[in-house]
Design an enzyme around this catalytic site. Sequence first.
Site, PDB file in Angstrom:
ATOM      1  CE  LYS A   1      -3.886   2.055   2.635  1.00  0.00           C
ATOM      2  NZ  LYS A   1      -4.800   1.883   3.782  1.00  0.00           N
TER       3      LYS A   1
ATOM      4  CB  SER B   1      -8.127   3.878   2.936  1.00  0.00           C
ATOM      5  OG  SER B   1      -7.251   3.211   3.844  1.00  0.00           O
TER       6      SER B   1
ATOM      7  CB  SER C   1      -8.594   0.967   5.785  1.00  0.00           C
ATOM      8  OG  SER C   1      -9.311   2.183   5.792  1.00  0.00           O
TER       9      SER C   1
END
Lengths: 488, 484
Positions: free
Chosen positions: B76, B151, B175
Site C-alpha cells: 500500500k 482505504s 480499511s
Amino acid sequence: MQWETVIGLEVHVQLATKTKIFSGASTAFGAEPNTQACAIDLAMPGTLPVVNEQAYRYATMFGLAIDAEIGKHSFFERKNYFYPDLPKGYQTTQLEAPIVGAGHVDITLADGRTKRVRIHHAHLEEDAGKSLHEGAALGLRHGMSGIDLNRAGTPLIEIVSEPDMRSAEEAVAFAKKLHSIVTSLGICDGDMSQGSMRFDVNISVRPAGEEKLGTRTETKNLNSFRFMEEAIKLEVERQIDLIEDGGQVVQETRLYNGDRKESRSMRSKEEANDYRYFPCPDLLPVVIDDDYIDAIRKSLPELPDARHARFKETYQLSDYDASQLSDDLATAQYFEATVTAAGDAKLAANWIMGELAARLNAADLALANSPVSATQLGGMIARIKDGTISSKQAKEVFEGMWAGEGDADSVIEKRGLKQVSDTGALEAMADEVIAASPKQVENYKNADADKRPKMLGYFVGQIMKASKGQANPTAINEILLKKLDALL
Amino acid sequence: MHNKTLAELSAGLQAKTWSSVELTQHFLDRIKRLDPNYNSFITVTEDVALAQAKAADARLAAGETHPLCGVPIAHKDIFCTQGVKTTCGSKMLDNFISPYDATVVANFQAAGAVMLGKTNMDEFAMGSSNETSFFGPVKNPWATGCVPGGSSGGSAAAVAARLAPGATATDTGGSIRQPAALCGLTGLKPTYGRVSRWGMIAFASSLDQAGPMTRTAEDAALMLNTMASFDAKDSTNIDREVPDYTASLNDSLAGLTLGVPKEYFGEGLNPGTQAAVEAAIKQYEALGATIKPISLPHSHLAVPAYYVIAPAECSANLSRFDGVRYGHRCENPADLADLYKRSRSEAFGEEVQRRILVGTYCLSAGYYDAYYRKAQKVRRLIKQDFVDAFKEVDLVIGPTSPSPAFAFGAKGADPIAMYLEDIYTIATNLAGLPGMSLPCGLVDGKPVGLQLIGNYFEEARMLNAAHQYQQVTDFHQQAPADIA
C-alpha cells in the site's frame, strides 16, 4: 502610591543528554545547520518518537532536588501550532500529568533572610528549531528565512514557579539558585550564552496591600541574569507609569532587547493560539515506580544548600564567603581543589574571590577557562604559607602563572623570587644598614618608646631595597628590633 | 500461475518449478496489461522488482527456505519505501521519496519478498470507497462500476484481479477488512501494537495498524509471520514473541465458542449479506463450534466516537505537511500564513480537509471535553464490551460490511452514509483488537465478507477458524469473471 511587584518565572532548562528527547540525533551545540537533525527531528512522514530515558531520569533528579512529588504516571501531550521551526506542527510536551509536581526552592535575600519560592510544577518537553533571518554565509537572500533544526527535539524541562517573587533581585536570586541546582545535579551545563537556560518572566504590579493580582505581561526568552534584572525593572516601571497615567496594562507577550535596553510587544492575548492539547498517541504513558525513584534519590550528588552548610562547617567560612564559593558547582570544585593543594582554606578563599575573580572578570573569562588552575593557585598559596614567598611576591608569581609561565615553583625559580629568610644573611644586611645610617639610629634612640616601632620602617625599607625585595619582612623586623634595642 | 495462492507459489519456488524472476515478470506483465482497467497501482516498480527477484533466485539457489523468498507482493502506498515514491494517495506527497523503508517493508525485504509496486489508496487512508485518491478511484474487479472499498482499495483490487498474490494494507477503522469484504479477499487487521507503525504514514496513530490482504487465511498467516515483529522505533509496538501463525491452521474447531452480537444484525444490514453471514455461522456450527448470542451494548457509539478521535489525531498528524520541508508548496507565497494556507488547500483533497477541520474543532478550547474527552470515555466502554464478551466466547462473528460493493458516487454526497460503511469494523480499532474478513458468499455477483474478531494477540485462533472454514467452502477460490 506604593506599588508591589509580583513576579513568576517560567524557566527552560536544556538537559545535558547526549541525544535528543525523542530521537538518536546529537544535541551538541554549534554544528553546521541541519547536520544534527535526523528523519524524526525533520518530522519526515512515517517517523515516530521514542522517549530518551536519560531525559526522564534528569527530570526526576530535578524533582527530587526541589522536594517535589514525582509523577509516577506521567504522559506527553501535543501542543498544536504552526511555525516553520516546529517541524511536526506540534510540540510534544506535558500538561495534565507532568513528571515533576509541586515543590519549592529557598533563596537568600539581601538582608540575609531566607525566602521560600514555590514551584508549581516542572514538565519535560522538546525544544523547537531556530529561524535564521540573515546571513549571507547561509546563502539567505534578502527577505528569505532559513530554518536550522539542530536544536529541534533537544530535551528541556520547563520549571514554572508560583508568583512568589516581589522584586527583580528576588527573581534573579531564584534564577541563580535554579542554575546552581541544575548544574550541581549535572543535568544542565548552565551555559546561558548557548541558551542552556532561558527565562520567561511574568510581571504584574498592584497597590501595596491589595490582594488581587494586577494584569500581567510575559517577557520572553531572557538569557542572562543581568538582562533579566534590567528587563524586570524596566517592565515594572513601565506598568507603574502606565497605571499612574490613567492607563491599563494589557495582557501580552513582550520581548526585551538587552542591547538597546528596551522592550516591545510581541503579541497580545487576543492573538494567542488555541493550542488544542491532547495526549500524544505515539507515546505511551511513562509509569515509574518507587524503586526507580529511590535509586535516583540515592545517586543524587550534593546540592547547593548542603554544600553551603558544609563549606561553613568544614572551612570555617563566613556565610557570605560560603555562598560565593558554593553556589556554583564549578567554583566550589575549584575552591576545594585549591584548598587541597594549599592547605589553607581562608587564603584559598581570599585569592579566589579576590585576585582570581578580578582577573577573570576583567578578561571576561569563565572559571572553567581560567589560565591559572586550582592546583597552581593552591601550590602558590602553599609557598606563601611556608615562607618561600611574601604576599607581595605572590602577586608576581600569580602574574607569571596567568601569563602561562607554569606552576608557582617554576615561576619563583625563573623570576628569582625566593624570599631570603637566612638569618645570617639578614643580620649582615641589618648591620650594614645600621652602620650606614647614624642619623636615623640617633633619632631612633631619642624617640619615645611607643614611636619606635613606626621608625623601624626606614630600616626595613633599606634592607628590602638592598635585597631587591626578597628579604623576609617578618624576620627582618625581628632582627632589627633586637639590634636597635641593643644600642639603647 | 496467477491463480495460485501465495503458499502454492512459494512451494513452486522452493521446488524450482519456477523462478522468482519468471513469477515476477508474469505479474509485472499482468499489471501492465490489466491494471489500466482497475487503477490499483500508483507506482509499478519494475526495475526494483526484477532486481529483487534476481537476488531472491540467488538466495533460493543457495538453499534459502523462507516461504516468502522470491514471492512478489505489493505494498500500500502508505508504507515508506526507500528510493521509491510514497504518495499516500495525495497530491501533497506526489513526489515524495522516502529516505528509509517502513519496518514492514524492511521485514519483507529481509525475507526476500519482491516488491511489485505501490498500491492506490484513499488519500491519507481517509475513505471507505477509494474515491478520495489523488490518483483516481480504483475499480472493483468484480464489478468495475463499483468501488473496491477503502482505504486499501488498491491492494484489494490488485489481489482480487490476480495482479499480486498478496499485498500489505492498513486498517484504521476497517480499511483492510472492508475492502477485503467488497473484493472477496481474506484481510487481517492484527492487534494494535503487533505490527510496527514505523514508516507507515500516520492517519490516526492510536488506531492505525498494518496487516495483510490475501486470498486465503493460510496466505495471511504466511504474510503476518513476516510483518509482525518487535520494533524499538515504535513506542506503541509490543515486545512479544511472534508465534508461527501457520502452525495452528489445521487445529480442530471443536470446543470453539463463537459469539454473535445481536447489534450487528439490526437495521441497515443488507438482507443478502445477512443471509450469507448466517449461513457461514451455520457452517461453523457444523465444524464443531458452539454459537452463543452476545451483546456489545455500546456498538452504536463506535462510529461517532471514531469520527471524533480519528480526525482529532489526524488534525495533528497531518500538520507536518506544511509546505516547509517536503511535499507540495504553493507558488509565490505572499507570506508565511499564505504559504501554509495555499499549500495545504491546494494539496489536500476534500475529505482530508473535512477531517482536519472536524478534528481541529473537536480539540479546540471549549469543545475538548464535550467531544474528545467524551469520545475517549466511550472508547473505554466499547473496549469493556469486548473484554466482557471474551470472558464467554473465543471469537466474535458477524458481517464485515453492511452491504456488498456500491456504485461510484453512491455515497459521495453523504459523508455520514459513507462513514456507516465501517460500522461493524470500527469498534475493534477503538478497542485495539484483531479482526479479519473472509469471503462467505456472493450477492448479485458481488462478494460478501464474514468478520471474525479475536481477543488481544489471538490472531492465530482467528486464522485457524478462517482456514478451517476455507477448507469446507470455496468462496475464497472464486474469482471475478473478467480478470482474464
